[in-house]
Design a protein around this motif. Structure first.
Motif, mmCIF file in Angstrom:
data_model
loop_
_atom_site.group_PDB
_atom_site.id
_atom_site.type_symbol
_atom_site.label_atom_id
_atom_site.label_comp_id
_atom_site.label_asym_id
_atom_site.label_seq_id
_atom_site.Cartn_x
_atom_site.Cartn_y
_atom_site.Cartn_z
ATOM 1 N N UNK B 127 0.825 -1.219 0.000
ATOM 2 C CA UNK B 127 0.000 0.000 0.000
ATOM 3 C C UNK B 127 0.858 1.268 0.000
ATOM 4 N N UNK B 128 2.175 1.120 -0.004
ATOM 5 C CA UNK B 128 3.038 2.304 0.059
ATOM 6 C C UNK B 128 3.182 2.952 -1.318
ATOM 7 N N UNK B 129 3.469 4.247 -1.316
ATOM 8 C CA UNK B 129 3.688 4.948 -2.580
ATOM 9 C C UNK B 129 5.083 4.602 -3.100
ATOM 10 N N UNK B 130 5.326 4.936 -4.373
ATOM 11 C CA UNK B 130 6.633 4.649 -4.973
ATOM 12 C C UNK B 130 7.771 5.304 -4.210
ATOM 13 N N UNK B 131 7.553 6.568 -3.794
ATOM 14 C CA UNK B 131 8.589 7.291 -3.066
ATOM 15 C C UNK B 131 8.868 6.662 -1.701
ATOM 16 N N UNK B 132 7.783 6.259 -1.016
ATOM 17 C CA UNK B 132 7.955 5.616 0.304
ATOM 18 C C UNK B 132 8.710 4.297 0.162
ATOM 19 N N UNK B 133 8.367 3.548 -0.896
ATOM 20 C CA UNK B 133 9.044 2.268 -1.110
ATOM 21 C C UNK B 133 10.533 2.465 -1.348
ATOM 22 N N UNK B 134 10.870 3.526 -2.100
ATOM 23 C CA UNK B 134 12.283 3.801 -2.381
ATOM 24 C C UNK B 134 13.025 4.095 -1.073
ATOM 25 N N UNK B 135 12.373 4.857 -0.201
ATOM 26 C CA UNK B 135 13.032 5.207 1.079
ATOM 27 C C UNK B 135 13.189 3.959 1.944
ATOM 28 N N UNK B 136 12.184 3.075 1.910
ATOM 29 C CA UNK B 136 12.288 1.819 2.668
ATOM 30 C C UNK B 136 13.425 0.961 2.093
ATOM 31 N N UNK B 137 13.500 0.920 0.770
ATOM 32 C CA UNK B 137 14.562 0.126 0.131
ATOM 33 C C UNK B 137 15.933 0.659 0.529
#
Lengths: 254, 295
Positions: B127-137
């Motif tokens: 459910x995360x946005x693309x930007x949030x996923x990048x930060x998690x990665x």
């Protein structure tokens, strides 16, 4: 050990607890079929029906294992590769061994859950009664019998496109379930279709389960059939895996 | 100090298609190297070889060992293209799994807190946005406390605020002495942090050096001013390529900004609102890669 424990917990949550598809298609649907065909669409007295309650429990266990392997495991392994989880783990110091061990563990657990759910329904709703040694051998046969079926699922996971994977899973699962006599007795099918059905891994597993749960003489050709399927599907998976490694798939663009 | 990355005469082909022709590179501890190149230039392939995911020919070592050797893996972190959107998995689960891979891992919760991502810990990845996923990665890449980080297009999908925060974190990692190899299409950002730039074109590095060294090789500048002098006068000045009059501004395009500026000194009392813009990394990159394409 900490790595493996963490991997087990990680996979247990995503593959079982939070996996609605698994719970619905692999457990609830076969359970629903079992109830439908043993409680709703029945003719005959309870005594007459007893053998059917047991044999249909066997069939639904095998059907549940089949669904888990060809829909669940195939898609999960494919997604793990495509979405970089396998690559991520292969870059870690421990590599992918704990991951594959954990997935194998949960595959076994899925099969045991199938036995537990179908068994509970058979005992609780239909009053099926098996001795401890029968339950134990039933678990054993399911664990061995699921291996070639799981290997077919692993083989399917190498299909490149999700649409093709879904199509292949459907085209294999339902015809295999029907021709091997999981949905209705195999002797209701035309002879030529019975001949095909009697070569299916699901047929061999189902036959073994039927023989054990009805205390009939165990025909070891069924076990040989399972071994033969295991060897063939195992080799197929090795070839596909080597092919995939050579292509360097899922490593991104140049 | 041990060299972190060493590559000599590295080559790699996908079947008949040669992607890397003759790569030579040395990266020292604490360096931040910006790897740039057009799409398909071979950046990701090069990173994959350094990570041990692909095998090229030639000599390559990471921390003095072959890429993918278990000892070097412990010191490596990577943020590859694409994010792990694993069904049924929360941010917290993924961080725990990543931390369990390294004996020198940081506390995942503390790292999420430091990155202002603690709120996302119970969230499912799907459910995360693309930007949030990048930060998690990025957090996943760092949780193993690596000495060397490979960041492949790290800011793709991040909004401006997240990108700013990301580059600030990169600066903090520089202070900690981490070595980094970063690929990015945002050249204006990479030029701010990279100690060294590598421009990859047609399988070779067409440039390997600092931004200053690159700009010394590419002296072009645009001089803008207001003046009552005739524009024709400026055409005759040294290194002037083109003069444009966009009233009231006069725009002088020079192939050697310093030379043209020296020639302008005697006229300074007739020039007003003078500004000089050196060629950006993007201009130079386009010149370098465009030139090569024309060959």
């Amino acid at each position: 050990m900490k790595t493996f424990k963490t991997q087990l917990a990680f996979d247990g949550k995503r593959l079982i607890l939070r996996n609605f598809s698994y719970i619905f298609f692999s457990l609830l649907m076969p359970a629903g079929f079992y109830l439908l065909f043993t409680k709703v669409m029945v003719s005959g007295s309870s005594t007459q029906m007893k053998p059917f309650y047991v044999s249909y429990m066997d069939s639904m266990i095998v059907y549940s294992v089949l669904i888990s392997a060809l829909f669940g495991i195939a898609a999960i392994l494919k997604r793990d590769r495509d979405q970089g989880l396998v690559t991520f783990l292969s870059l870690s110091a421990h590599g992918t061994f704990p991951y594959y061990l954990s997935v194998a563990f949960w595959m076994l657990m899925m099969s045991l859950f199938s036995v537990a759910v179908m068994g509970s329904l058979a005992v609780g709703i239909n009053g099926v009664s098996l001795h401890f040694d029968q339950w134990l051998s039933l678990f054993g046969v399911v664990l061995i019998g699921q291996l070639p079926i799981m290997l077919i699922g692993i083989g399917l996971s190498y299909i490149r496109r999700y649409e093709t994977l879904s199509l292949a899973s459907n085209l294999i699962t339902f015809p295999m379930a029907i021709v091997s006599g999981l949905w209705w007795p195999i002797n209701m099918l035309p002879k030529w279709l019975q001949s095909i059905g009697e070569l299916m891994p699901t047929y061999f597993v189902n036959q073994l389960l039927n023989q054990l749960t009805s205390r009939a003489k165990v025909d070891l050709t069924n076990l040989l059939g399972i071994v033969a399927w295991f060897v063939v599907t195992g080799l197929l998976v090795i070839v596909l895996s080597k092919h995939e490694q050579r292509k360097g798939v899922a490593l991104g663009e140049a | 100090m041990t060299t972190v990355i060493q590559a000599e005469h590295l080559k790699f082909s996908y079947g008949d298609k040669t992607v890397l022709k003759d790569i030579n590179l040395t990266v020292q501890p604490g360096e931040i190297v910006g790897l740039i190149g057009a799409n398909g230039a071979g950046k990701t392939t090069f990173l994959n070889i350094l990570l041990g995911l692909l095998a090229g020919t030639g000599e390559v070592s990471v921390f003095g060992q072959r890429p993918g050797a278990p000892d070097s893996k412990v010191r490596l972190g990577s943020m590859l293209q694409g994010d792990m959107v694993i069904a049924g998995t929360t941010v917290g689960d993924l961080m725990q799994l990543a931390a369990a891979q390294s004996p020198r891992a940081l506390d995942p919760d503390a790292l999420l807190n430091e990155f202002h991502l603690s709120d996302l810990k119970p969230q499912r990845l799907g459910i995360l946005s693309g930007g949030q996923l990048r930060r998690i990665t990025f957090a996943v890449a760092l949780v193993g406390n690596p000495d060397l980080l490979f960041l492949d297009e790290p800011t793709v999908g991040m909004d401006a605020q997240s990108r700013k925060a990301f580059w600030t974190q990169i600066e903090q990692l520089r202070q900690q002495g981490k070595t980094m190899v970063i690929t990015s299409h945002y050249l204006e950002e990479i030029q701010q942090v990279a100690d060294r730039l590598l421009i990859l074109q047609n399988g070779r590095f067409v440039f390997n050096g600092s931004l200053q060294a690159l700009q010394k090789q590419h002296l072009g500048a645009t001089i803008t001013c207001e003046t009552d002098l005739q524009s024709a006068i400026f055409n005759g000045l040294p290194a002037v390529d083109k003069v444009q009059l966009v009233a009231p501004k006069l725009i002088i395009h020079s192939t050697d900004g310093d030379q043209t500026l020296r020639a302008l000194v005697p006229m300074l009392d007739r020039l007003h609102q003078v500004s000089v813009t050196r060629e950006s990394l993007e201009d130079i990159f386009l010149q370098l890669t465009g030139k090569d394409d024309e060959k």
